[in-house]
Design an enzyme around this catalytic site. Structure first.
Site, PDB file in Angstrom:
ATOM      1  N   ASP A  65      24.104  42.807   2.821  1.00  0.00           N
ATOM      2  CA  ASP A  65      24.230  43.962   1.931  1.00  0.00           C
ATOM      3  C   ASP A  65      23.104  43.869   0.920  1.00  0.00           C
ATOM      4  OD1 ASP A  65      24.845  45.866   0.050  1.00  0.00           O
ATOM      5  OD2 ASP A  65      26.935  45.274  -0.203  1.00  0.00           O
ATOM      6  N   SER A 144       7.659  56.108   2.212  1.00  0.00           N
ATOM      7  CA  SER A 144       7.692  57.531   2.530  1.00  0.00           C
ATOM      8  C   SER A 144       6.454  58.231   1.997  1.00  0.00           C
ATOM      9  CB  SER A 144       8.931  58.173   1.906  1.00  0.00           C
ATOM     10  OG  SER A 144       8.906  59.580   2.021  1.00  0.00           O
ATOM     11  N   TYR A 157      14.647  60.373  -4.705  1.00  0.00           N
ATOM     12  CA  TYR A 157      14.165  59.662  -3.518  1.00  0.00           C
ATOM     13  C   TYR A 157      12.676  59.347  -3.654  1.00  0.00           C
ATOM     14  CZ  TYR A 157      13.055  58.798   1.411  1.00  0.00           C
ATOM     15  OH  TYR A 157      12.622  58.247   2.595  1.00  0.00           O
ATOM     16  N   LYS A 161      10.829  55.660  -3.855  1.00  0.00           N
ATOM     17  CA  LYS A 161       9.819  55.238  -2.891  1.00  0.00           C
ATOM     18  C   LYS A 161       8.470  54.967  -3.564  1.00  0.00           C
ATOM     19  CE  LYS A 161      12.226  55.177   0.933  1.00  0.00           C
ATOM     20  NZ  LYS A 161      12.449  53.915   1.672  1.00  0.00           N
TER      21      LYS A 161
END
Length: 292
Positions: A65, A144, A157, A161
């Site tokens: 995890d 990304s 997001y 990134k």
């Protein structure tokens, strides 16, 4: 080609699943890291175990995890006890919280960063003592294109990134004296399960204020991806190539995207590298950059 011992996080689906299968089929010893192996990911773990048995692959599932440092340490201990070394880490685990930035609470933003940034940091902290002692190895982050170009409704997001990219650049320079490489794959949007697992803002009142715009955004994005969905194996192929590349020959950033995006982001990356060298030289620290 020599066998590599590779740890891949977020291996239950998407780029992670494609990567562990591709690496294992090319003869590498792969540890597919999943969280909640005895719960939500039981099916994925069983599928990977069955694949390994059916095809005689060196592929095994390990509980990890990325939001828990102890879990990362324990996974590395299992890997090292089994394989005796570690050659590559692929930090793929992550998620996406799409929507207008205003609608997210600070706590939700922390969860986005916990998955995409601090998760990679925890895994790296668990792995790097071994890699430094060995004097070789590579950290590969799955980033990304959004880290370079932020589009609407992807602010959290993209920010996460971008932070991952900055960490990778720092690792790239700091780890070079130890013979360890750190690189990142800037991937465009490809059809994977990341969208189905997306987390929307909990503040429905603020979210609804952007409802029309967000709806049109999703429709436009869906239409384009339906017309030209792209092949996500392009990303897993790029990761495999980085794992297998000769030491010292891996580029800091690898862009995987449709041609127009690819050329644009590559140009941006080249300018960023030139700018970093200029700034570092002006600061008198140019000698501390990798490959100076």
């Amino acid at each position: 080609m020599s066998e590599k011992v590779v740890l891949v996080t977020g291996a239950s689906s998407g780029f992670g699943r494609l990567t562990v299968e591709a690496l294992a089929r090319r003869g590498h010893h792969v540890f597919a890291a999943l969280r909640d192996v005895n719960g939500r990911n039981t099916k994925a773990a069983a599928e990977l175990a069955a694949l390994a048995a059916d095809e005689g692959l060196s592929l095994q599932v390990v509980e990890l995890d990325v939001t828990d440092q102890i879990s990362a340490e324990e996974a590395l201990a299992v890997l090292l006890k089994t394989a005796g070394r570690l050659d590559a880490v692929v930090n793929n685990a992550g998620g996406i919280f799409p929507g207008p930035v205003e609608a997210f609470t600070a706590e939700e933003a922390q969860r986005q960063f916990d998955l995409n940034v601090f998760g990679a940091l925890r895994v790296a902290r668990a792995a790097l003592p071994t890699l430094r002692e060995q004097g070789h190895g590579v950290l590969i982050q799955v980033g990304s294109v959004s880290s370079r170009v932020t589009i609407p409704y992807s602010g959290l997001y993209a920010a996460s990134k971008a932070a991952l990219g900055s960490l990778t650049e720092a690792w790239h320079h700091e780890l070079a004296p130890f013979g360890v490489e750190a690189v990142i794959v800037d991937a465009a949007s490809y059809p994977t399960s990341i969208g189905t697992n997306a987390v929307l803002p909990a503040d429905s009142a603020r979210f609804s204020a952007y409802g029309e715009g967000f709806g049109r955004y999703v429709a436009a994005l869906t239409e384009r991806q339906t017309q030209d969905p792209g092949d996500p194996t392009a990303v897993s192929d790029a990761i495999v190539a980085l794992v297998e590349a000769p030491d010292g020959r891996r580029p800091l950033r690898t862009v995987v995207a449709p041609l127009a995006q690819l050329e644009a982001v590559r140009t941006l990356n080249q300018r960023a590298t030139e700018t970093a060298r200029t700034v570092a030289a002006e600061m008198g620290i140019g000698a501390f950059l990798a490959g100076h």
